[in-house]
Design a protein around this motif. Structure first.
Motif, PDB file in Angstrom:
ATOM      1  N   GLY A  20       0.791  -1.141   0.004  1.00 46.41           N
ATOM      2  CA  GLY A  20      -0.056   0.073  -0.052  1.00 46.41           C
ATOM      3  C   GLY A  20       0.805   1.191  -0.201  1.00 46.41           C
ATOM      4  N   TRP A  21       2.082   1.352   0.224  1.00 44.94           N
ATOM      5  CA  TRP A  21       3.057   2.222   0.364  1.00 44.94           C
ATOM      6  C   TRP A  21       3.313   3.220  -0.920  1.00 44.94           C
ATOM      7  CZ3 TRP A  21       4.292   4.923   4.763  1.00 44.94           C
ATOM      8  CH2 TRP A  21       3.670   4.421   6.030  1.00 44.94           C
ATOM      9  N   LEU A  22       3.275   2.454  -2.051  1.00 43.60           N
ATOM     10  CA  LEU A  22       3.991   2.597  -3.374  1.00 43.60           C
ATOM     11  C   LEU A  22       2.985   2.573  -4.600  1.00 43.60           C
ATOM     12  CD1 LEU A  22       6.584   3.883  -4.643  1.00 43.60           C
ATOM     13  CD2 LEU A  22       7.381   1.657  -4.945  1.00 43.60           C
ATOM     14  N   GLY A  23       2.918   3.547  -5.273  1.00 42.02           N
ATOM     15  CA  GLY A  23       1.813   3.499  -6.431  1.00 42.02           C
ATOM     16  C   GLY A  23       2.852   3.758  -7.593  1.00 42.02           C
ATOM     17  N   LEU A  24       1.934   3.349  -8.832  1.00 43.30           N
ATOM     18  CA  LEU A  24       2.530   3.701 -10.142  1.00 43.30           C
ATOM     19  C   LEU A  24       1.275   4.212 -10.972  1.00 43.30           C
ATOM     20  CD1 LEU A  24       4.847   3.902 -12.123  1.00 43.30           C
ATOM     21  CD2 LEU A  24       4.170   1.550 -13.017  1.00 43.30           C
ATOM     22  N   ASP A  25       1.307   5.279 -11.490  1.00 37.07           N
ATOM     23  CA  ASP A  25       0.293   5.831 -12.294  1.00 37.07           C
ATOM     24  C   ASP A  25       0.213   5.673 -13.570  1.00 37.07           C
ATOM     25  OD1 ASP A  25       1.703   7.881 -13.540  1.00 37.07           O
ATOM     26  OD2 ASP A  25       0.779   9.614 -12.283  1.00 37.07           O
ATOM     27  N   ALA A  26      -0.893   5.869 -14.536  1.00 34.39           N
ATOM     28  CA  ALA A  26      -0.920   5.526 -15.989  1.00 34.39           C
ATOM     29  C   ALA A  26       0.201   6.255 -16.851  1.00 34.39           C
ATOM     30  CB  ALA A  26      -2.310   5.702 -16.328  1.00 34.39           C
ATOM     31  N   ARG A  27       0.862   7.295 -16.119  1.00 39.09           N
ATOM     32  CA  ARG A  27       1.982   7.922 -16.871  1.00 39.09           C
ATOM     33  C   ARG A  27       3.187   7.591 -16.438  1.00 39.09           C
ATOM     34  NH1 ARG A  27       0.271  13.979 -17.879  1.00 39.09           N
ATOM     35  NH2 ARG A  27       0.716  13.613 -19.952  1.00 39.09           N
ATOM     36  N   GLY A  28       3.523   6.645 -15.614  1.00 44.78           N
ATOM     37  CA  GLY A  28       4.717   6.215 -15.189  1.00 44.78           C
ATOM     38  C   GLY A  28       5.447   6.959 -14.119  1.00 44.78           C
ATOM     39  N   ARG A  29       4.672   7.695 -13.320  1.00 43.46           N
ATOM     40  CA  ARG A  29       4.925   8.546 -12.053  1.00 43.46           C
ATOM     41  C   ARG A  29       4.677   7.714 -10.893  1.00 43.46           C
ATOM     42  NH1 ARG A  29       1.433  13.621 -13.677  1.00 43.46           N
ATOM     43  NH2 ARG A  29      -0.024  11.864 -13.282  1.00 43.46           N
ATOM     44  N   TRP A  30       5.828   7.723 -10.076  1.00 41.55           N
ATOM     45  CA  TRP A  30       5.714   6.981  -8.926  1.00 41.55           C
ATOM     46  C   TRP A  30       5.162   7.751  -7.609  1.00 41.55           C
ATOM     47  CZ3 TRP A  30       6.509   1.807  -8.956  1.00 41.55           C
ATOM     48  CH2 TRP A  30       7.151   1.310 -10.113  1.00 41.55           C
ATOM     49  N   TRP A  31       4.305   7.083  -6.698  1.00 43.77           N
ATOM     50  CA  TRP A  31       3.614   7.976  -5.698  1.00 43.77           C
ATOM     51  C   TRP A  31       3.832   7.170  -4.200  1.00 43.77           C
ATOM     52  CZ3 TRP A  31       0.957  12.361  -6.954  1.00 43.77           C
ATOM     53  CH2 TRP A  31       0.922  12.488  -8.086  1.00 43.77           C
ATOM     54  N   MET A  32       4.268   8.061  -3.446  1.00 46.08           N
ATOM     55  CA  MET A  32       4.498   7.516  -1.911  1.00 46.08           C
ATOM     56  C   MET A  32       3.233   7.583  -1.174  1.00 46.08           C
ATOM     57  SD  MET A  32       6.410   5.872   0.463  1.00 46.08           S
ATOM     58  CE  MET A  32       8.140   5.998  -0.594  1.00 46.08           C
ATOM     59  N   ARG A  33       2.677   6.548  -0.456  1.00 43.08           N
ATOM     60  CA  ARG A  33       1.381   6.938   0.087  1.00 43.08           C
ATOM     61  C   ARG A  33       1.630   6.224   1.634  1.00 43.08           C
ATOM     62  NH1 ARG A  33      -2.123   3.123  -1.097  1.00 43.08           N
ATOM     63  NH2 ARG A  33      -3.838   4.527  -1.318  1.00 43.08           N
ATOM     64  N   ASP A  34       1.808   7.423   2.485  1.00 44.81           N
ATOM     65  CA  ASP A  34       1.726   7.121   4.064  1.00 44.81           C
ATOM     66  C   ASP A  34       0.358   6.689   4.448  1.00 44.81           C
ATOM     67  OD1 ASP A  34       0.276   9.190   4.347  1.00 44.81           O
ATOM     68  OD2 ASP A  34       1.798  10.565   4.805  1.00 44.81           O
ATOM     69  N   GLU A  35       0.367   6.233   5.655  1.00 42.84           N
ATOM     70  CA  GLU A  35      -0.545   5.644   6.406  1.00 42.84           C
ATOM     71  C   GLU A  35      -1.787   6.645   6.342  1.00 42.84           C
ATOM     72  OE1 GLU A  35       0.023   4.418  10.512  1.00 42.84           O
ATOM     73  OE2 GLU A  35       1.895   3.357   9.694  1.00 42.84           O
TER      74      GLU A  35
END
Length: 182
Positions: A20-35
């Motif tokens: 749940g802490w890391l996401g990849l969007d449809a444009r290849g960008r990485w997202w950090m997801r804290d609690e």
């Protein structure tokens, strides 16, 4: 995979996986997801919104490290091997985001070259390429280049519903949700 990551895995073999802490969007960008972000909702799909996306990663060396240590387990769940810890990735679409150059050469968001074998379009107009690396969606900024390749007959094109894209790709878009159901 980086040698330092392999060494850490050997030294600490029983580090728990992270979900749940890391996401990849449809444009290849990485997202950090804290609690807090995770509690706001899913990264993608029904119930997702701006507050559940997280903070976009912008550190070039960190992104390059993620790209070098990005992989898939036997269940179709994509992850980043962060030293001894496997960090599973929440996907907005598919694990690969394809970029095309002016000649139609396909590259993944990670920089790896790929050979497209087939193109598919879903009910919402998303364009997917099946390649030697696997399935991925075409980056929205490269749709004109992709259209030229399709018009030139470089890849066969067919319609395929999104749920069938997921089934054929073998991809699990949310390892966190899959873990919750198990």
């Amino acid at each position: 995979m980086d040698d330092i990551v392999k060494a850490a895995m050997a030294k600490w073999p029983n580090v728990p996986d992270c979900y749940g802490w890391l996401g990849l969007d449809a444009r290849g960008r990485w997202w950090m997801r804290d609690e807090q972000v995770q509690r706001a909702g899913p990264f993608a799909g029904p119930g997702a919104h701006a507050q559940s996306r997280g903070s976009e990663l912008r550190h070039d060396k960190l992104i390059a490290f993620i790209h070098r240590n990005y992989g898939c387990d036997g269940a179709g769940q994509w992850y980043f091997q962060n030293g001894p810890q496997r960090v599973y990735v929440e996907l907005e679409r598919l694990p690969w985001v394809w970029r095309l150059d002016d000649e139609g050469q396909v590259r993944a968001h990670t920089g790896q070259k790929a050979q497209a074998q087939h193109a598919w379009v879903d009910e919402d107009g998303w364009l997917y390429l099946q390649t030697d690396l696997g399935w991925g969606n075409v980056h929205s900024q490269d749709m004109e280049r992709a259209a030229r390749c399709l018009e030139a007959g470089r890849w066969p094109l067919a319609e395929l519903p999104w749920q069938e894209v997921l089934r054929r790709s073998g991809c699990v878009p949310s390892p966190w949700q899959a873990r919750q159901r198990a």
